[in-house]
Design a protein around this motif. Structure first.
Motif, mmCIF file in Angstrom:
data_model
loop_
_atom_site.group_PDB
_atom_site.id
_atom_site.type_symbol
_atom_site.label_atom_id
_atom_site.label_comp_id
_atom_site.label_asym_id
_atom_site.label_seq_id
_atom_site.Cartn_x
_atom_site.Cartn_y
_atom_site.Cartn_z
ATOM 1 N N THR A 8 43.423 42.718 21.623
ATOM 2 C CA THR A 8 42.280 42.400 22.479
ATOM 3 C C THR A 8 41.933 43.602 23.341
ATOM 4 O O THR A 8 42.799 44.239 23.926
ATOM 5 C CB THR A 8 42.590 41.186 23.364
ATOM 6 N N PHE A 72 35.279 36.039 15.059
ATOM 7 C CA PHE A 72 34.269 35.674 16.042
ATOM 8 C C PHE A 72 33.179 36.747 16.046
ATOM 9 O O PHE A 72 33.440 37.924 15.773
ATOM 10 C CB PHE A 72 34.872 35.561 17.436
ATOM 11 N N ASP A 75 33.663 40.658 16.925
ATOM 12 C CA ASP A 75 34.942 41.234 16.509
ATOM 13 C C ASP A 75 34.744 42.472 15.642
ATOM 14 O O ASP A 75 33.703 42.652 14.993
ATOM 15 C CB ASP A 75 35.759 40.210 15.717
ATOM 16 N N HIS A 154 32.812 32.518 13.796
ATOM 17 C CA HIS A 154 32.607 31.595 14.904
ATOM 18 C C HIS A 154 31.725 32.254 15.967
ATOM 19 O O HIS A 154 31.667 33.487 16.075
ATOM 20 C CB HIS A 154 33.949 31.205 15.513
ATOM 21 N N ARG A 156 30.581 33.675 19.595
ATOM 22 C CA ARG A 156 31.376 34.408 20.587
ATOM 23 C C ARG A 156 32.163 33.425 21.438
ATOM 24 O O ARG A 156 31.721 32.306 21.684
ATOM 25 C CB ARG A 156 30.463 35.257 21.476
ATOM 26 N N ARG A 157 33.309 33.844 21.878
ATOM 27 C CA ARG A 157 34.170 32.971 22.664
ATOM 28 C C ARG A 157 33.426 32.421 23.868
ATOM 29 O O ARG A 157 32.728 33.148 24.569
ATOM 30 C CB ARG A 157 35.425 33.723 23.084
#
Length: 637
Positions: A8, A72, A75, A154, A156-157
């Motif tokens: 991350t 995501f 990424d 997916h 974005r967070r």
């Protein structure tokens, strides 16, 4: 097993902000976190059993279908492909725009030379502004028959779906299976000049399902919980077959297609051409039990052979009365599982000419009263105990009305700003052709010819010493020309069943169409009646495009101008050109490089139904193709 590591990265801010700015930063930060994702894909031979026969196939990491990639939006992805197989291979990330980065796109001899046996190459790309269901597959010869898998992006967070979050998600990968090595099937066709043999069965998540011998023990199971909603991510990875999909006892709500959200609508049947994806929501509101998800061909070409089998999976309620546990045998399909093939086992029970849609397109009465009963091949296996699954009705294989109604129901969820005015335009005929040759073992196409396909009478030929993108980037002469014709050489009644024989024979060439950076490009794809009209899934690499209109017969721009949807057209990466009809697409050419445009029916692609767009660089560095990576596979000159 697929190898993946995650790191991350966040950005440290050392400037001082006001309290309001800090609060805003705290609110936005979770959505801004991006990850670097690393995978290793080992392309290798794997021994599997299908159709009551054990044979070797090419897989990734020994899995069939291959590993699912889940990322995501935002990424950074790196996938190291190691080729331990006996064939050359490349990998394509179907539907990813690959902005300025054609080097990661993958089609063999278009954007890279192949990864030779024993070699490796790392595909590196960011996920930028895309979310939904895509997929990856080999783009060399016919390896994608078994080398393919899901690519799930997916949001974005901390960013929600534009619909209520489902309780679970499940990929549904449709494919085809041959009793022979697919490469051998292709080679036989290339030697004889005849179209390749059709597949022996349709697959759902690697298995044909209960209605074929040797298959019941590994029939794919989709576990659901009563009252909960499941997102089914449906992918058509089939080589040559468009497919209808239906689910007994439940309606499906379409919410996305080709990784673009759509205006939701309910349906009892989904149509996907090879290359297309469709996301549907299914709520488990039926009586707890077991229900078949079934897939069969939509075969629009008259008189052309097709795979007439019907594949099944089982939607199974957890802890439903009499239902076996979904954690035992049959709950998942592995590469070595045993399945079988045979003739269509529905014995005429499937097929309905009624419109399967509700709302403004009507509804079907008695949709879910299909035949009940256990397959003759499924008796005695523990996972097949309990209540017999219910079968859905599926449209007839030639139900063009249902196919058209479904395709026309896909719209963007809100009004869009369609790019315009058009600054470059291509009108291209797409379809079959035949090369004349002397009768003999190498001329086994119709009437002693060799099968071909073309766009604007050009049967596309790939180079074999250097890729098109490398030739463009390094200014290597003699590899291609940039004179792909924007119009067919002759205008005629394209969809007539009596096209003059003189128009049947295309010319061979490696012709690209040059596009200025930033141009608004309109592409009209017109099916022809040469040999046989057919619904054609046309895919453009590097782009999504708005589908403004489709229709039957010959496209006439003045007559059909009022048919253009300039309000909420769908955005796709693979468009279905109707059988004996046409489709209009429009997009901004803002991604420089060389991008393949082709029919995603591989029998047609290998016959030459392709071309490539050469999109020029813009004025700034961020509008130009980036430099090639150092580990780009070497070409053999």
């Amino acid at each position: 097993m697929v190898t993946m590591t995650t790191t991350t990265t966040t950005t440290r801010l050392i400037c001082c902000f006001s309290v309001a700015a800090l609060l805003l930063l705290c609110f936005l930060l979770p959505a801004a976190v991006a990850e670097e994702r690393f995978y290793e894909f080992v392309v290798q031979e794997t021994l599997v059993k299908r159709l009551c026969k054990t044979q070797r196939i090419i897989t990734v990491n020994g899995q069939f279908p291959g590993p699912t990639i889940e990322v995501f939006d935002g990424d950074e992805v790196s996938i190291r492909a190691v080729n331990m197989a006996r064939y050359n291979v490349t990998l394509h990330w179907h539907g990813l725009r690959q902005l300025r980065n054609g080097w990661a796109d993958g089609p063999e001899f278009v954007t890279q030379c192949p990864i030779r046996p024993g070699g490796s190459y790392t595909y590196r790309f960011p996920i930028q502004g895309q979310e939904g269901t895509l997929w990856w597959h080999a783009h060399s010869s016919w390896l994608r028959a078994t080398v393919h898998g899901a690519l799930i992006i997916h949001p974005r967070r901390a960013v929600p779906y534009p619909f209520p979050k489902p309780h679970s998600e499940f990929p549904i990968i449709l494919a085809e299976w041959w009793r022979r090595d697919p490469i051998a099937v292709l080679r036989q066709s290339m030697i004889t000049g005849a179209p390749p043999n059709v597949s022996d069965t349709i697959l759902i998540n690697g298995q044909p399902g209960d209605f074929l011998e040797c298959s019941a023990q590994e029939t794919s199971i989709i576990p659901v919980v009563a009252g909960e909603t499941t997102l089914l991510r449906i992918i058509n990875a089939a080589m040559n077959t468009e497919l209808f999909v239906s689910l007994a006892g439940h309606k499906m709500t379409v919410v996305a297609a080709d990784a673009m959200y759509t205006k939701p609508f309910e349906t009892t049947v989904v149509l996907l051409g090879p290359g297309q994806t469709t996301d549907v929501l299914v709520t488990a509101h039926a009586a707890p039990g077991r229900y078949y998800l079934a897939a069969r061909a939509y075969a629009s070409a008259q008189g052309v052979p097709f795979d007439n089998t019907t594949a099944t999976a089982i939607l199974q309620y957890k802890e439903g009365a009499g239902c076996p546990s979904t954690t035992g045998a049959g709950a998942a399909a592995g590469a070595g599982a045993g399945v079988g093939a045979g003739a269509n086992s529905f014995n005429g029970q499937v097929g309905s000419g009624a419109n399967p849609f509700n709302g403004q397109t009507g509804s079907v009465a008695n949709t879910f009263n299909g035949p009940l009963g256990r397959s003759q091949f499924s008796g005695g296996h523990p996972a097949r105990a309990g209540p017999a699954p219910m079968l859905p009705f599926l449209p007839a294989f030639n139900d063009t009305n249902t196919a058209t109604a479904f395709s026309n129901s896909i719209r963007s969820p809100a009004p869009v700003k369609v790019p315009g005015p058009v600054t470059q335009e291509v009108f291209t005929t797409v379809g079959f052709g035949l090369f004349n040759c002397m009768p003999g073992p190498f001329c086994q196409g119709p009437n002693n010819t060799r099968f071909a396909a073309s766009m604007n009478n050009v049967s596309f030929q790939l180079p074999n010493t250097v890729s098109l993108l490398q030739a463009h980037y390094h200014h290597i002469p003699g590899v291609f020309t940039d004179d792909f014709p924007p119009l067919p050489p002759v205008f005629f009644d394209f969809t007539s069943q009596n096209v003059p024989r003189a128009l049947w024979q295309p010319g061979k060439g490696t012709k690209l169409y040059r596009v200025k950076y930033g141009a608004v490009l309109k592409i009209v794809s017109q099916d022809t009646g040469i040999f046989a009209a057919e619904d054609l899934p046309m895919h453009i690499h590097g782009y999504h495009f708005y589908v403004l209109s489709t229709g039957f017969g010959n496209d006439e721009p003045v007559r059909d101008a009022n048919k253009l949807n300039l309000d909420d057209p769908p955005s796709r990466n693979t468009i279905g050109v109707p059988v004996g009809g046409w489709a209009v697409a429009r997009f901004v050419a803002d991604n420089p490089g060389v991008w393949l445009g082709h029919c995603h029916i591989d029998a047609h692609l290998t016959g030459g139904l392709a071309m490539a767009l050469l999109v020029e660089d813009g004025e700034s560095e961020l509008e130009a193709t980036m430099a090639p990576p150092l580990d780009l596979p070497l070409c053999i000159l």
